[in-house]
Design a protein around this motif. Sequence first.
Motif, PDB file in Angstrom:
ATOM      1  N   ALA A 132      12.698   6.320  -7.818  1.00 15.69           N
ATOM      2  CA  ALA A 132      12.123   6.987  -8.984  1.00 15.69           C
ATOM      3  C   ALA A 132      12.430   6.220 -10.266  1.00 15.69           C
ATOM      4  O   ALA A 132      11.584   6.112 -11.157  1.00 15.69           O
ATOM      5  N   ALA A 133      13.642   5.659 -10.376  1.00 13.72           N
ATOM      6  CA  ALA A 133      14.037   4.938 -11.587  1.00 13.72           C
ATOM      7  C   ALA A 133      13.266   3.634 -11.770  1.00 13.72           C
ATOM      8  O   ALA A 133      13.239   3.080 -12.883  1.00 13.72           O
ATOM      9  N   THR A 147       0.732   7.102 -11.841  1.00 14.61           N
ATOM     10  CA  THR A 147       0.798   8.044 -10.724  1.00 14.61           C
ATOM     11  C   THR A 147       0.435   7.268  -9.475  1.00 14.61           C
ATOM     12  O   THR A 147      -0.441   6.393  -9.497  1.00 14.61           O
ATOM     13  N   TYR A 148       1.107   7.579  -8.385  1.00 17.57           N
ATOM     14  CA  TYR A 148       0.928   6.820  -7.147  1.00 17.57           C
ATOM     15  C   TYR A 148       0.340   7.734  -6.077  1.00 17.57           C
ATOM     16  O   TYR A 148       0.890   8.793  -5.787  1.00 17.57           O
ATOM     17  N   LYS A 149      -0.776   7.313  -5.543  1.00 19.54           N
ATOM     18  CA  LYS A 149      -1.455   8.097  -4.517  1.00 19.54           C
ATOM     19  C   LYS A 149      -1.479   7.308  -3.209  1.00 19.54           C
ATOM     20  O   LYS A 149      -1.516   6.067  -3.231  1.00 19.54           O
ATOM     21  N   PHE A 195      11.946   8.624  -3.312  1.00 26.41           N
ATOM     22  CA  PHE A 195      11.271   7.341  -3.186  1.00 26.41           C
ATOM     23  C   PHE A 195       9.761   7.494  -3.036  1.00 26.41           C
ATOM     24  O   PHE A 195       9.265   8.526  -2.595  1.00 26.41           O
ATOM     25  N   ILE A 196       9.078   6.407  -3.384  1.00 26.61           N
ATOM     26  CA  ILE A 196       7.713   6.175  -2.927  1.00 26.61           C
ATOM     27  C   ILE A 196       7.813   5.093  -1.859  1.00 26.61           C
ATOM     28  O   ILE A 196       8.497   4.072  -2.056  1.00 26.61           O
ATOM     29  N   ILE A 233       0.860  -1.191   0.000  1.00 27.85           N
ATOM     30  CA  ILE A 233       0.000   0.000   0.000  1.00 27.85           C
ATOM     31  C   ILE A 233       0.893   1.238   0.000  1.00 27.85           C
ATOM     32  O   ILE A 233       1.784   1.366   0.845  1.00 27.85           O
ATOM     33  N   VAL A 234       0.662   2.120  -0.953  1.00 24.99           N
ATOM     34  CA  VAL A 234       1.434   3.354  -1.036  1.00 24.99           C
ATOM     35  C   VAL A 234       1.164   4.200   0.200  1.00 24.99           C
ATOM     36  O   VAL A 234       0.010   4.454   0.564  1.00 24.99           O
ATOM     37  N   GLN A 235       2.255   4.633   0.865  1.00 30.25           N
ATOM     38  CA  GLN A 235       2.125   5.424   2.083  1.00 30.25           C
ATOM     39  C   GLN A 235       2.378   6.912   1.834  1.00 30.25           C
ATOM     40  O   GLN A 235       1.564   7.751   2.171  1.00 30.25           O
ATOM     41  N   ARG A 236       3.516   7.209   1.240  1.00 33.35           N
ATOM     42  CA  ARG A 236       3.897   8.606   1.035  1.00 33.35           C
ATOM     43  C   ARG A 236       4.949   8.667  -0.053  1.00 33.35           C
ATOM     44  O   ARG A 236       5.389   7.635  -0.557  1.00 33.35           O
ATOM     45  N   GLN A 237       5.357   9.887  -0.374  1.00 29.44           N
ATOM     46  CA  GLN A 237       6.293  10.074  -1.476  1.00 29.44           C
ATOM     47  C   GLN A 237       7.187  11.282  -1.214  1.00 29.44           C
ATOM     48  O   GLN A 237       6.750  12.281  -0.649  1.00 29.44           O
ATOM     49  N   ASP A 238       8.461  11.150  -1.601  1.00 30.57           N
ATOM     50  CA  ASP A 238       9.338  12.315  -1.586  1.00 30.57           C
ATOM     51  C   ASP A 238      10.085  12.365  -2.916  1.00 30.57           C
ATOM     52  O   ASP A 238       9.716  11.656  -3.863  1.00 30.57           O
ATOM     53  N   ALA A 239      11.105  13.197  -3.002  1.00 26.53           N
ATOM     54  CA  ALA A 239      11.792  13.393  -4.280  1.00 26.53           C
ATOM     55  C   ALA A 239      12.516  12.135  -4.752  1.00 26.53           C
ATOM     56  O   ALA A 239      12.727  11.955  -5.954  1.00 26.53           O
TER      57      ALA A 239
END
Length: 366
Positions: A163-164, A171-173, A149-150, A141-147
């Motif tokens: 990111a790579a 898109t990941y929410k 990593f997700i 389950i996607v938790q959060r995102q920064d520059a």
Amino acid sequence: MSSELLDALIMLEKEKGISKDILLDAIEAALISAYKRNFNQAQNVRVDVNPERGSMRVFARKDVVDDVFDPRLEISAEQARLINPNYQVGDVIEIEVTPKDFGRIAAQTAKQVVTQRVREAERGVIYSEFIDREEDIMTGIVQRQDARFIYVNLGKIEALLPAAEQMPNETYKPHDRIKVFITKVERTTKGPQIFVSRTHPGLLKRLFELEVPEIFDGTVEIKSVAREAGDRSKISVHTDNPDLDPVGSCVGPKGGRVQAIVNELKGEKIDIVKWSKDPIEFVANALSPSQVEEVIVNEDDKATTVIVPDNQLSLAIGKRGQNARLAAKLTGWKIDIKSHSDAEKLDILGSGAMLEDHKLPVEELE
């Protein structure tokens, strides 16, 4: 320190798998350090922990000598015999030096040690679990995102999706459920670190294993995978069962099996082709969905020249060369594509294997 210590150690031994004796040894070592630090003592001491009584006592260990040079480490034979007349020079005597307020420090130290060891044990369990799942697929389950990593929650730990390794068409929410491929598990000072991917070819292979029972049980084998994540992929499949169509098994009734994988990969097109040990047939299959007239093989350079009808040239090459590029990755052969007209001009028609009447077992999901 209360007598509840023993019960707590026994409970941790059962629930976390941490030996009670290992915890006691760690507590004793930490208490020695705490005693020296808090009471400015550098002498040789021993801490005795009695979990049944909940008591902790500190003993200074001193050598019995004739002449005392360091009273922190030595005691005269005369003084030693006042304690016990049997002491002789060369013996080691233990004198209790437990400070009055050592109980508070001991309780705090013991708590810190137990907490640390429990954390280490939990990290070890997580690492052992996930190191066995490298190159496997999991749902997170996607938790959060920064520059960089997700962060994907895999239940016991957050995995890192760089990111790579993210698909360009996605898109990941937060709270999105996604399937990820575990690429690497590392042991760090802060605990295990899990790296996952959505672009790795292994993800496609594992998705087919989940959706196609014949692949899962080994009846159908995925021989190779070529993938440009988010756009198009090719897989080659093979079976030793002459009564089974490996391509049809992967496509499924009304395309249902492969469609489920396409949906998971947000519309990525997938070509499924039949593998062959014959490079002529395999290369022709791999260039699906284009038709192939002839394949000329150069075994020494592991290269092929493929001749296609004039109206199939752009289809064979694909947008920005994608179809030919993926076919080359899939087969491991270099592929040079020529139109029928160009082959005539170069006078190479008929120098390879003709495939005009050969129906190639190729499937593509548009």
